[in-house]
Write a protein that holds these residues in place. Structure first.
Motif, PDB file in Angstrom:
ATOM      1  N   LEU A 124       0.823  -1.213   0.000  1.00 50.33           N
ATOM      2  CA  LEU A 124       0.000   0.000   0.000  1.00 50.33           C
ATOM      3  C   LEU A 124       0.852   1.256   0.000  1.00 50.33           C
ATOM      4  O   LEU A 124       0.531   2.232  -0.692  1.00 50.33           O
ATOM      5  N   LEU A 125       1.928   1.236   0.764  1.00 45.25           N
ATOM      6  CA  LEU A 125       2.793   2.423   0.813  1.00 45.25           C
ATOM      7  C   LEU A 125       3.294   2.782  -0.579  1.00 45.25           C
ATOM      8  O   LEU A 125       3.217   3.936  -1.000  1.00 45.25           O
ATOM      9  N   VAL A 140       1.488   9.319   2.950  1.00 48.70           N
ATOM     10  CA  VAL A 140       0.846   8.008   2.861  1.00 48.70           C
ATOM     11  C   VAL A 140       1.113   7.218   4.140  1.00 48.70           C
ATOM     12  O   VAL A 140       0.191   6.622   4.729  1.00 48.70           O
ATOM     13  N   ARG A 141       2.355   7.241   4.594  1.00 45.51           N
ATOM     14  CA  ARG A 141       2.718   6.504   5.812  1.00 45.51           C
ATOM     15  C   ARG A 141       1.936   7.030   7.017  1.00 45.51           C
ATOM     16  O   ARG A 141       1.430   6.264   7.838  1.00 45.51           O
ATOM     17  N   LEU A 195      -1.820   5.917   6.703  1.00 42.18           N
ATOM     18  CA  LEU A 195      -1.969   4.488   6.979  1.00 42.18           C
ATOM     19  C   LEU A 195      -1.839   4.198   8.473  1.00 42.18           C
ATOM     20  O   LEU A 195      -2.614   3.407   9.039  1.00 42.18           O
ATOM     21  N   LYS A 196      -0.894   4.856   9.116  1.00 43.14           N
ATOM     22  CA  LYS A 196      -0.716   4.672  10.559  1.00 43.14           C
ATOM     23  C   LYS A 196      -1.950   5.144  11.314  1.00 43.14           C
ATOM     24  O   LYS A 196      -2.436   4.481  12.232  1.00 43.14           O
ATOM     25  N   SER A 214      -4.906   5.206  10.250  1.00 36.71           N
ATOM     26  CA  SER A 214      -6.014   4.288   9.962  1.00 36.71           C
ATOM     27  C   SER A 214      -5.782   2.882  10.495  1.00 36.71           C
ATOM     28  O   SER A 214      -6.594   1.977  10.245  1.00 36.71           O
ATOM     29  N   VAL A 227      -3.586   0.722   9.549  1.00 35.13           N
ATOM     30  CA  VAL A 227      -3.368  -0.187   8.426  1.00 35.13           C
ATOM     31  C   VAL A 227      -1.863  -0.320   8.194  1.00 35.13           C
ATOM     32  O   VAL A 227      -1.171   0.686   7.974  1.00 35.13           O
ATOM     33  N   GLU A 245       1.486  -0.586   6.491  1.00 35.57           N
ATOM     34  CA  GLU A 245       1.895  -0.079   5.174  1.00 35.57           C
ATOM     35  C   GLU A 245       2.372  -1.180   4.234  1.00 35.57           C
ATOM     36  O   GLU A 245       2.453  -0.985   3.023  1.00 35.57           O
ATOM     37  N   LEU A 290      -7.819  -5.143   2.002  1.00 31.95           N
ATOM     38  CA  LEU A 290      -8.515  -4.062   2.699  1.00 31.95           C
ATOM     39  C   LEU A 290     -10.034  -4.188   2.614  1.00 31.95           C
ATOM     40  O   LEU A 290     -10.586  -4.476   1.559  1.00 31.95           O
ATOM     41  N   GLU A 328     -11.761   0.181   5.747  1.00 25.74           N
ATOM     42  CA  GLU A 328     -10.360   0.596   5.731  1.00 25.74           C
ATOM     43  C   GLU A 328     -10.083   1.510   4.540  1.00 25.74           C
ATOM     44  O   GLU A 328      -9.363   2.525   4.679  1.00 25.74           O
ATOM     45  N   ILE A 347      -8.775   5.451   4.983  1.00 25.21           N
ATOM     46  CA  ILE A 347      -7.584   5.963   4.289  1.00 25.21           C
ATOM     47  C   ILE A 347      -7.949   7.157   3.416  1.00 25.21           C
ATOM     48  O   ILE A 347      -7.271   8.196   3.438  1.00 25.21           O
TER      49      ILE A 347
END
Length: 287
Positions: A237-238, A253-254, A257-258, A260, A262, A264, A271, A275, A279
Motif C-alpha cells: 500500500l505504501l 501516505v505513511r 496508513l498509521k 487508519s 493499516v 503499510e 482491505l 479501511e 484511508i
C-alpha cells in the motif's frame, strides 16, 4: 404468443426474420424457461414491480417478466431485433420496447416518463464488455432503483461478490459493494443459450443501498485510492498509494496508513471497505 424460450421457437424466429447474431454486441439468447423462472423468483418480481430490462434480445425473459410484473420497459440497442420483439411480445399489454443505447439514456427521465411510483428493478442478460459501464451508470447516477439483477459472465459476478483476501477481490468488488449488497442467485451453463457462449454465466442480484455502505468525505478521492491500491497488485500500500494517480508523497501516505491502523506493507486486496474509507478520508483531511 408461444413462449420464445425454447431452442426450436428461437431458431424459427431468428430464421423468419433473417437475423444474424452479433458478436460485437455479445448476443446470446436464453432458451430455457426454467432459468427464466429462477431469475424472476430470485429477483422478487411481483405485480407491484416495475422493471427496466436491458437487452431483451428476442424477448424470452421479457415474456416471463411481463407475466410476473406490473410493467416492463425493455431497452434494446439493436434495431434489427425490434421486428422480432414486436412479434414475440404481441399481446403483452404491459411492455414498452425502446430502441436506444441504455448508456445514452437519461435514466431519471425514463423513470419519470414510464413509471408511476412503486418498486423498480433493473434486469438484464449483459455481455461482458458492457456489464460494468451499465451497472455503474445506474449506481453512480443514483437512479432510484431497488435492485439490479443481471446475468453475466460467471467470473465477473464472482469479482462483484468477492470479499477481501479472495483472489477475485478487486476494484470492481469495492465499487459495487460500496453501493450494494450482493447475492448470487444461480449459475447458468452455456447449454441454455443460442448461440452457446464458451463460459458459465451467473445471475447476480445487487440490492441497492439507500446510502453507501461506508461514509466518505469525497467519493472521487475514495475511488482513486481504490484504483491506486489495485493498480499494481504486487505493490505494498505504501508504494502503490505513493506512485499512483494521486501522487501523494510517501511521508503523507505513511502517516495516513498509521492513523487508519493499516500496516503499510499490506496490499489492496486485503482491505475492507471501512479501511479504504478511513484511508481516503485521511487524505481528504490533508488536501
Amino acid at each position: 404468443m408461444n413462449k420464445i424460450a425454447t431452442p426450436k421457437n428461437t431458431k424459427e424466429m431468428v430464421s423468419k426474420y433473417g437475423f444474424h447474431f452479433s458478436k460485437s454486441l455479445g448476443q446470446n439468447f436464453l432458451v430455457d424457461y426454467n432459468i427464466i423462472e429462477k431469475i424472476i423468483r430470485g429477483a422478487g418480481i411481483t405485480k407491484d414491480t416495475n422493471v427496466i430490462e436491458v437487452g431483451p434480445g428476442a424477448g424470452s425473459l421479457t415474456q416471463g417478466l411481463s407475466e410476473a410484473a406490473k410493467k416492463v420497459v425493455a431497452v434494446e440497442i439493436d434495431k434489427k431485433l425490434i421486428p422480432i420483439l414486436e412479434d414475440t411480445l404481441q399481446g403483452y399489454e404491459n411492455i414498452k420496447v425502446i430502441n436506444e443505447d441504455i448508456l445514452k439514456l437519461d435514466l431519471h427521465q425514463l423513470l419519470k416518463d414510464e413509471f408511476d411510483g412503486g418498486d423498480i428493478k433493473v434486469i438484464g442478460n449483459l455481455p461482458y464488455y458492457i456489464t460494468t459501464p451499465i451497472i455503474m451508470k445506474f449506481l453512480e447516477e443514483k437512479v432510484p432503483v431497488e435492485s439490479i439483477i443481471i446475468m453475466i459472465q460467471k467470473e465477473v459476478a464472482d469479482r462483484m461478490n468477492a470479499k477481501p483476501g479472495n483472489k477475485d477481490y478487486g476494484a470492481l468488488s469495492v465499487a459495487v459493494q460500496y453501493y450494494c449488497t450482493t447475492e448470487i442467485i444461480t449459475i447458468v451453463p452455456p447449454t441454455v443459450f443460442i448461440p452457446q457462449p464458451k463460459v458459465d454465466s451467473s445471475v447476480i442480484k445487487l440490492n441497492v443501498l439507500k446510502e453507501p455502505k461506508v461514509k466518505v468525505e469525497r467519493e472521487d478521492i475514495f475511488f482513486k485510492v481504490v484504483k491506486d491500491a489495485f493498480g499494481k497488485r504486487r505493490k505494498t500500500l505504501l508504494n502503490a498509494l505513493s506512485s499512483g494517480d494521486l501522487q501523494f508523497n510517501k511521508d503523507m501516505v505513511r502517516e495516513v496508513l498509521k492513523e487508519s491502523n493499516v500496516d503499510e506493507k499490506r496490499r489492496g486486496e486485503t482491505l475492507s471497505l471501512d479501511e479504504f474509507a478511513s484511508i481516503a478520508n485521511g487524505f481528504v483531511r490533508r488536501i
